[in-house]
Design a protein around this motif. Sequence first.
Motif, mmCIF file in Angstrom:
data_model
loop_
_atom_site.group_PDB
_atom_site.id
_atom_site.type_symbol
_atom_site.label_atom_id
_atom_site.label_comp_id
_atom_site.label_asym_id
_atom_site.label_seq_id
_atom_site.Cartn_x
_atom_site.Cartn_y
_atom_site.Cartn_z
ATOM 1 N N PRO A 57 67.579 -53.414 6.754
ATOM 2 C CA PRO A 57 68.904 -52.682 7.243
ATOM 3 C C PRO A 57 70.065 -52.922 6.661
ATOM 4 O O PRO A 57 70.726 -51.772 6.532
ATOM 5 C CB PRO A 57 68.859 -53.271 8.693
ATOM 6 N N PHE A 58 70.287 -53.815 6.044
ATOM 7 C CA PHE A 58 71.747 -53.886 5.107
ATOM 8 C C PHE A 58 71.440 -53.319 4.025
ATOM 9 O O PHE A 58 72.458 -52.478 3.387
ATOM 10 C CB PHE A 58 71.999 -55.427 4.912
ATOM 11 N N ILE A 59 70.451 -53.038 3.348
ATOM 12 C CA ILE A 59 70.165 -52.530 2.138
ATOM 13 C C ILE A 59 70.372 -50.889 2.235
ATOM 14 O O ILE A 59 71.184 -50.296 1.803
ATOM 15 C CB ILE A 59 68.625 -52.672 1.553
ATOM 16 N N ALA A 60 69.931 -50.504 3.511
ATOM 17 C CA ALA A 60 70.028 -48.994 3.963
ATOM 18 C C ALA A 60 71.455 -48.817 4.195
ATOM 19 O O ALA A 60 71.992 -47.546 3.639
ATOM 20 C CB ALA A 60 68.992 -48.965 5.208
ATOM 21 N N VAL A 61 72.064 -49.445 4.904
ATOM 22 C CA VAL A 61 73.585 -49.364 5.088
ATOM 23 C C VAL A 61 74.261 -49.500 3.745
ATOM 24 O O VAL A 61 75.178 -48.557 3.736
ATOM 25 C CB VAL A 61 74.088 -50.363 6.127
ATOM 26 N N GLY A 62 74.090 -50.363 3.118
ATOM 27 C CA GLY A 62 74.645 -50.432 1.564
ATOM 28 C C GLY A 62 74.393 -48.965 0.819
ATOM 29 O O GLY A 62 75.572 -48.681 0.179
ATOM 30 N N PHE A 63 73.272 -48.799 0.868
ATOM 31 C CA PHE A 63 72.773 -47.440 0.066
ATOM 32 C C PHE A 63 73.675 -46.054 0.765
ATOM 33 O O PHE A 63 74.271 -45.317 0.057
ATOM 34 C CB PHE A 63 71.414 -47.223 0.100
ATOM 35 N N ALA A 64 73.708 -46.028 1.839
ATOM 36 C CA ALA A 64 73.966 -44.811 2.515
ATOM 37 C C ALA A 64 75.927 -44.985 2.615
ATOM 38 O O ALA A 64 76.575 -43.888 2.008
ATOM 39 C CB ALA A 64 73.764 -44.611 4.029
ATOM 40 N N ALA A 65 76.237 -46.016 2.708
ATOM 41 C CA ALA A 65 77.891 -46.362 2.494
ATOM 42 C C ALA A 65 78.030 -45.627 1.157
ATOM 43 O O ALA A 65 79.401 -45.253 1.171
ATOM 44 C CB ALA A 65 78.088 -47.336 3.225
ATOM 45 N N GLN A 66 77.599 -46.625 0.403
ATOM 46 C CA GLN A 66 78.039 -46.033 -1.175
ATOM 47 C C GLN A 66 78.005 -44.756 -1.784
ATOM 48 O O GLN A 66 78.745 -44.424 -2.544
ATOM 49 C CB GLN A 66 77.322 -47.020 -2.153
ATOM 50 N N VAL A 67 76.848 -44.009 -1.076
ATOM 51 C CA VAL A 67 76.815 -42.510 -1.509
ATOM 52 C C VAL A 67 77.815 -41.749 -0.947
ATOM 53 O O VAL A 67 78.452 -40.979 -1.660
ATOM 54 C CB VAL A 67 75.474 -41.991 -0.947
ATOM 55 N N VAL A 68 78.462 -41.979 0.236
ATOM 56 C CA VAL A 68 79.408 -41.470 0.778
ATOM 57 C C VAL A 68 80.752 -41.852 -0.044
ATOM 58 O O VAL A 68 81.344 -41.005 -0.072
ATOM 59 C CB VAL A 68 79.578 -41.904 2.339
ATOM 60 N N ASP A 69 80.721 -43.096 -0.273
ATOM 61 C CA ASP A 69 81.894 -43.660 -0.774
ATOM 62 C C ASP A 69 82.234 -42.923 -2.152
ATOM 63 O O ASP A 69 83.228 -42.529 -2.669
ATOM 64 C CB ASP A 69 81.933 -45.189 -1.042
ATOM 65 N N GLY A 70 81.254 -43.104 -2.857
ATOM 66 C CA GLY A 70 81.425 -42.536 -4.317
ATOM 67 C C GLY A 70 81.422 -40.937 -4.431
ATOM 68 O O GLY A 70 82.310 -40.514 -5.132
ATOM 69 N N ALA A 71 81.183 -40.312 -3.456
ATOM 70 C CA ALA A 71 81.163 -38.811 -3.412
ATOM 71 C C ALA A 71 82.514 -38.584 -2.788
ATOM 72 O O ALA A 71 83.175 -37.432 -3.295
ATOM 73 C CB ALA A 71 80.175 -38.157 -2.709
ATOM 74 N N GLY A 116 71.806 -52.366 -1.809
ATOM 75 C CA GLY A 116 71.648 -51.004 -1.638
ATOM 76 C C GLY A 116 72.745 -50.224 -2.304
ATOM 77 O O GLY A 116 72.610 -49.030 -2.768
ATOM 78 N N GLY A 117 73.954 -50.845 -2.311
ATOM 79 C CA GLY A 117 75.061 -50.261 -2.855
ATOM 80 C C GLY A 117 74.978 -50.013 -4.377
ATOM 81 O O GLY A 117 75.425 -49.002 -4.812
ATOM 82 N N ILE A 118 74.345 -50.901 -5.232
ATOM 83 C CA ILE A 118 74.209 -50.904 -6.604
ATOM 84 C C ILE A 118 73.281 -49.627 -6.854
ATOM 85 O O ILE A 118 73.359 -48.986 -7.964
ATOM 86 C CB ILE A 118 73.626 -52.074 -7.096
ATOM 87 N N PHE A 119 72.096 -49.384 -6.321
ATOM 88 C CA PHE A 119 71.194 -48.389 -6.167
ATOM 89 C C PHE A 119 71.996 -46.982 -5.982
ATOM 90 O O PHE A 119 71.528 -46.193 -6.812
ATOM 91 C CB PHE A 119 69.828 -48.759 -5.449
#
Length: 254
Positions: A13-27, A212-215
């Motif tokens: 779940p933390f990997i999923a949150v990190g991935f989603a949060a970073q896509v939004v943050d980067g964009a 998640g965030g790095i990916f």
Amino acid sequence: MDPTSSELIHILPFIAVGFAAQVVDGALGMAFGVISNTLLISLGVPPAAASAGVHSVETFTTAISGISHALHRNVDWRLFLRLMIPGVIGGALGAYVLSNVDAAVVKPFILAYLTGIGLYLLVRAWRHRTHAREPRVVEPLGLVGGFLDAAGGGGWGPVVTSNLLVQGASPRTTIGTVNTVEFFLTATISATFITQLGWGAFTMATVGLLIGGIFAAPFGAILAKRVPPRVLLTLVGIILTLTSFWGLYNSLRH
């Protein structure tokens, strides 16, 4: 079930949150710190430890995101230099304050302000044409944004990105520049937290956010480059309004 499988299930779940949060943050130039910090605190992690963990993760994700934005020519290097030094100073001060003082008193006022900024950006995106112009108030914004980011566990993007956009800066280069400066900010904040709190804040949750965030980090720069300015402005307004209003609701409820 072997211990390795059990740990993997708990970290997913933390990997999923990190991935989603970073896509939004980067964009959009915001949201990773707010989303991740809110999750950790809701799971019982103390505010200072949660902020330390999130900023340690962001040191890695913002490095990759910043490189990606630079490669896609989303960075205004003049604006970068004007933001970086005051941002780093503000971040170090904010991390020290949060490690030693309860900063919860001012949080509702900041969140109310950001909710208002989010609504204003939505109005501006839909009623007016977006003509980019060079922002005038930059250095004080970097100082305040860095301080609030460390003291509030997330706020660099919402404060700095939104205020630069209000001044008429280009959404694409603003988002790219703010993301790139954030690497230096998060590295400073993480180092300050380590001197004050030690290594106790780095848990399995922060490892999941990191993976998640790095990916996800390279994808945000691609979106920021390809999405039209008015759409970027609208999305920033929506994310800022919703996250700030939710944070304000929770802070007033307790």
